[in-house]
Design an enzyme around this catalytic site. Structure first.
Site, PDB file in Angstrom:
ATOM      1  N   SER A   1       0.861  -1.185   0.000  1.00  0.00           N
ATOM      2  CA  SER A   1       0.000   0.000   0.000  1.00  0.00           C
ATOM      3  C   SER A   1       0.892   1.226   0.000  1.00  0.00           C
ATOM      4  O   SER A   1       1.708   1.403   0.913  1.00  0.00           O
ATOM      5  CB  SER A   1      -0.866   0.021   1.256  1.00  0.00           C
ATOM      6  OG  SER A   1      -1.310   1.354   1.484  1.00  0.00           O
TER       7      SER A   1
ATOM      8  N   HIS B   1      -1.341  -1.422  -4.234  1.00  0.00           N
ATOM      9  CA  HIS B   1      -2.603  -1.131  -3.540  1.00  0.00           C
ATOM     10  C   HIS B   1      -2.680   0.377  -3.301  1.00  0.00           C
ATOM     11  O   HIS B   1      -1.783   0.963  -2.695  1.00  0.00           O
ATOM     12  CB  HIS B   1      -2.601  -1.905  -2.217  1.00  0.00           C
ATOM     13  CG  HIS B   1      -3.856  -1.783  -1.429  1.00  0.00           C
ATOM     14  ND1 HIS B   1      -4.948  -2.608  -1.615  1.00  0.00           N
ATOM     15  CD2 HIS B   1      -4.213  -0.925  -0.427  1.00  0.00           C
ATOM     16  CE1 HIS B   1      -5.906  -2.282  -0.763  1.00  0.00           C
ATOM     17  NE2 HIS B   1      -5.484  -1.259  -0.036  1.00  0.00           N
TER      18      HIS B   1
ATOM     19  N   ASP C   1      -4.694   3.376  -1.670  1.00  0.00           N
ATOM     20  CA  ASP C   1      -5.693   3.706  -0.656  1.00  0.00           C
ATOM     21  C   ASP C   1      -6.273   5.097  -0.884  1.00  0.00           C
ATOM     22  O   ASP C   1      -5.660   6.099  -0.534  1.00  0.00           O
ATOM     23  CB  ASP C   1      -5.063   3.618   0.743  1.00  0.00           C
ATOM     24  CG  ASP C   1      -4.900   2.182   1.201  1.00  0.00           C
ATOM     25  OD1 ASP C   1      -5.884   1.421   1.095  1.00  0.00           O
ATOM     26  OD2 ASP C   1      -3.798   1.814   1.646  1.00  0.00           O
TER      27      ASP C   1
ATOM     28  N   HIS D   1      -8.398   0.927  -3.798  1.00  0.00           N
ATOM     29  CA  HIS D   1      -9.244   0.623  -2.636  1.00  0.00           C
ATOM     30  C   HIS D   1      -9.971   1.918  -2.266  1.00  0.00           C
ATOM     31  O   HIS D   1      -9.380   2.809  -1.656  1.00  0.00           O
ATOM     32  CB  HIS D   1      -8.348   0.105  -1.490  1.00  0.00           C
ATOM     33  CG  HIS D   1      -9.064  -0.128  -0.203  1.00  0.00           C
ATOM     34  ND1 HIS D   1      -8.400  -0.266   1.003  1.00  0.00           N
ATOM     35  CD2 HIS D   1     -10.384  -0.265   0.080  1.00  0.00           C
ATOM     36  CE1 HIS D   1      -9.266  -0.474   1.965  1.00  0.00           C
ATOM     37  NE2 HIS D   1     -10.492  -0.465   1.435  1.00  0.00           N
TER      38      HIS D   1
ATOM     39  N   MET E   1     -12.042   4.102  -0.239  1.00  0.00           N
ATOM     40  CA  MET E   1     -12.639   4.347   1.072  1.00  0.00           C
ATOM     41  C   MET E   1     -13.332   5.700   0.991  1.00  0.00           C
ATOM     42  O   MET E   1     -12.877   6.704   1.535  1.00  0.00           O
ATOM     43  CB  MET E   1     -11.546   4.310   2.150  1.00  0.00           C
ATOM     44  CG  MET E   1     -11.065   2.894   2.436  1.00  0.00           C
ATOM     45  SD  MET E   1      -9.475   2.847   3.261  1.00  0.00           S
ATOM     46  CE  MET E   1      -8.392   3.037   1.854  1.00  0.00           C
TER      47      MET E   1
ATOM     48  N   MET F   1     -10.819  -6.373   5.796  1.00  0.00           N
ATOM     49  CA  MET F   1     -10.065  -5.370   6.556  1.00  0.00           C
ATOM     50  C   MET F   1      -9.782  -5.910   7.960  1.00  0.00           C
ATOM     51  O   MET F   1     -10.704  -6.311   8.674  1.00  0.00           O
ATOM     52  CB  MET F   1     -10.867  -4.062   6.685  1.00  0.00           C
ATOM     53  CG  MET F   1     -11.141  -3.336   5.380  1.00  0.00           C
ATOM     54  SD  MET F   1      -9.669  -2.941   4.421  1.00  0.00           S
ATOM     55  CE  MET F   1      -8.719  -1.975   5.592  1.00  0.00           C
TER      56      MET F   1
ATOM     57  N   GLY G   1      -8.488   3.783   7.457  1.00  0.00           N
ATOM     58  CA  GLY G   1      -8.246   5.212   7.654  1.00  0.00           C
ATOM     59  C   GLY G   1      -6.770   5.540   7.810  1.00  0.00           C
ATOM     60  O   GLY G   1      -6.314   6.569   7.322  1.00  0.00           O
ATOM     61  N   PHE G   2      -6.045   4.647   8.460  1.00  0.00           N
ATOM     62  CA  PHE G   2      -4.639   4.946   8.738  1.00  0.00           C
ATOM     63  C   PHE G   2      -3.777   3.700   8.614  1.00  0.00           C
ATOM     64  O   PHE G   2      -4.248   2.596   8.873  1.00  0.00           O
ATOM     65  CB  PHE G   2      -4.493   5.521  10.160  1.00  0.00           C
ATOM     66  CG  PHE G   2      -5.317   6.762  10.359  1.00  0.00           C
ATOM     67  CD1 PHE G   2      -4.832   7.995   9.950  1.00  0.00           C
ATOM     68  CD2 PHE G   2      -6.589   6.682  10.902  1.00  0.00           C
ATOM     69  CE1 PHE G   2      -5.606   9.142  10.093  1.00  0.00           C
ATOM     70  CE2 PHE G   2      -7.379   7.820  11.050  1.00  0.00           C
ATOM     71  CZ  PHE G   2      -6.889   9.058  10.648  1.00  0.00           C
TER      72      PHE G   2
ATOM     73  N   ASP H   1      -6.119  -6.838   4.555  1.00  0.00           N
ATOM     74  CA  ASP H   1      -5.549  -5.486   4.590  1.00  0.00           C
ATOM     75  C   ASP H   1      -5.583  -4.897   5.995  1.00  0.00           C
ATOM     76  O   ASP H   1      -6.655  -4.732   6.573  1.00  0.00           O
ATOM     77  CB  ASP H   1      -6.370  -4.607   3.622  1.00  0.00           C
ATOM     78  CG  ASP H   1      -5.836  -3.194   3.477  1.00  0.00           C
ATOM     79  OD1 ASP H   1      -4.764  -2.891   4.028  1.00  0.00           O
ATOM     80  OD2 ASP H   1      -6.499  -2.394   2.788  1.00  0.00           O
ATOM     81  N   GLY H   2      -4.403  -4.580   6.523  1.00  0.00           N
ATOM     82  CA  GLY H   2      -4.322  -3.861   7.788  1.00  0.00           C
ATOM     83  C   GLY H   2      -3.510  -4.590   8.844  1.00  0.00           C
ATOM     84  O   GLY H   2      -3.811  -5.736   9.186  1.00  0.00           O
ATOM     85  N   GLY H   3      -2.448  -3.943   9.299  1.00  0.00           N
ATOM     86  CA  GLY H   3      -1.656  -4.506  10.394  1.00  0.00           C
ATOM     87  C   GLY H   3      -0.861  -5.737  10.025  1.00  0.00           C
ATOM     88  O   GLY H   3      -0.526  -6.553  10.892  1.00  0.00           O
TER      89      GLY H   3
ATOM     90  N   SER I   1       3.099  -0.201   6.236  1.00  0.00           N
ATOM     91  CA  SER I   1       4.272   0.046   7.084  1.00  0.00           C
ATOM     92  C   SER I   1       5.303  -1.075   7.028  1.00  0.00           C
ATOM     93  O   SER I   1       6.504  -0.796   7.023  1.00  0.00           O
ATOM     94  CB  SER I   1       3.858   0.347   8.520  1.00  0.00           C
ATOM     95  OG  SER I   1       2.613  -0.172   8.825  1.00  0.00           O
TER      96      SER I   1
HETATM   97  C1  DX5 Z   1      -6.038   1.160   5.942  1.00  0.00           C
HETATM   98  C2  DX5 Z   1      -5.603   0.924   4.520  1.00  0.00           C
HETATM   99  C3  DX5 Z   1      -4.483  -0.041   4.439  1.00  0.00           C
HETATM  100  C4  DX5 Z   1      -3.249   0.454   5.120  1.00  0.00           C
HETATM  101  C5  DX5 Z   1      -2.389  -0.672   5.539  1.00  0.00           C
HETATM  102  O1  DX5 Z   1      -6.977   2.148   5.959  1.00  0.00           O
HETATM  103  O2  DX5 Z   1      -6.664   0.446   3.756  1.00  0.00           O
HETATM  104  O3  DX5 Z   1      -4.229  -0.428   3.104  1.00  0.00           O
HETATM  105  O4  DX5 Z   1      -2.511   1.314   4.332  1.00  0.00           O
HETATM  106  O5  DX5 Z   1      -1.336  -0.157   6.275  1.00  0.00           O
HETATM  107  P1  DX5 Z   1      -0.548  -1.031   7.342  1.00  0.00           P
HETATM  108  O6  DX5 Z   1       0.021  -2.174   6.587  1.00  0.00           O
HETATM  109  O7  DX5 Z   1       0.474  -0.095   7.852  1.00  0.00           O
HETATM  110  O8  DX5 Z   1      -1.555  -1.453   8.373  1.00  0.00           O
HETATM  111 ZN    ZN Z   2      -6.234  -0.478   1.748  1.00  0.00          ZN
END
Ligand code: DX5
Ligand code: ZN
Length: 211
Positions: free
Chosen positions: A7, A32, A34, A65, A67, A136, A141-142, A172-174, A195
């Site tokens: 991402s 990806h 965002d 993606h 949002m 998700m 969001g972050f 997706d996420g963490g 990240s």
């Molecule tokens: C969250 C996004 C993710 C995010 C993942 O809102 O949709 O794609 O960037 O970031 P990490 O891998 O740092 O959780």
């Molecule tokens: Zn995403």
């Protein structure tokens, strides 16, 4: 082997062209993107102009993606900008079936994303129209949030629903090497990571560590 979709939310936006080239060289499978509108999620990122501007620098598929609160109004913009897949959130698509048809009519693939609190049941009657499902594992969001373990059960349920259909199950996420292993054993085909890919300079090593 599991596919990795970095991402660019965690990329250096002042150098996006070279970040995209580096991800390509680091053997990413997909990019990806965002897109956040400040309404559906409490953050604002980029739109079709930015996607169009980096499109020439890789042949990797782009997954947008979305949002955003009104994806129906915007899907054509992202198709024209060069997205190969458009992923919309089920929570903002009352006529999800029609939205998926509209994406396919633009000649590209269609995905549906589910927030952590959304049941996989919303996918039941659109399964035959899906190319990708995005589970998700954080509230969107972050970047840099903690993986929600309770979503592993949903990943396994979605895997079962997919059966032998040709649908990518993306998470997706963490995602980090620890949570990647859990998501893969629950059934993920693809991992989105921000990240974990962009920490340090060695993107190839980071991507390899997630596989
Ligand atoms: C969250 C996004 C993710 C995010 C993942 O809102 O949709 O794609 O960037 O970031 P990490 O891998 O740092 O959780
Ligand atoms: Zn995403």
């Amino acid at each position: 082997m599991v596919k990795i979709a970095p991402s660019i939310l965690s990329a250096d936006f002042s150098d996006l062209k070279n970040e995209i080239i580096s991800l390509d060289e680091a053997k990413a499978d997909m990019i990806h993107l965002d897109v956040m509108d400040g309404n559906f999620v409490p953050n604002l990122t980029f739109g079709p102009c930015v996607i169009k501007s980096v499109r020439p620098y890789t042949r990797l598929p782009f997954d947008a993606h979305l949002m955003v609160e009104n994806p129906d109004k915007m899907i054509e913009w992202f198709a024209l900008a060069g997205a190969d897949i458009i992923t919309v959130h089920a929570e903002v698509c009352p006529h999800l079936d029609k939205t998926l048809d509209a994406i396919h009519k633009l000649g590209i693939k269609a995905g549906v994303a589910l927030n952590p609190s959304t049941s996989e049941k919303v996918l039941e009657y659109v399964l035959d129209k899906l190319d990708l499902i995005l589970v998700m594992t954080v509230n969107p969001g972050f970047g840099g949030q903690q993986f929600m373990e309770n979503q592993l059960e949903k990943i396994a349920k979605v895997k079962k629903m997919i059966g032998n259909r040709d649908i990518i199950l993306s998470v997706d996420g963490g995602i980090n090497p620890m949570t990647a292993a859990k998501a893969i054993s629950a059934g993920a085909d693809m991992l989105v990571a921000g990240s974990a890919v962009f920490s340090g300079k060695d993107y190839a090593k980071n991507i390899a560590n997630l596989r």
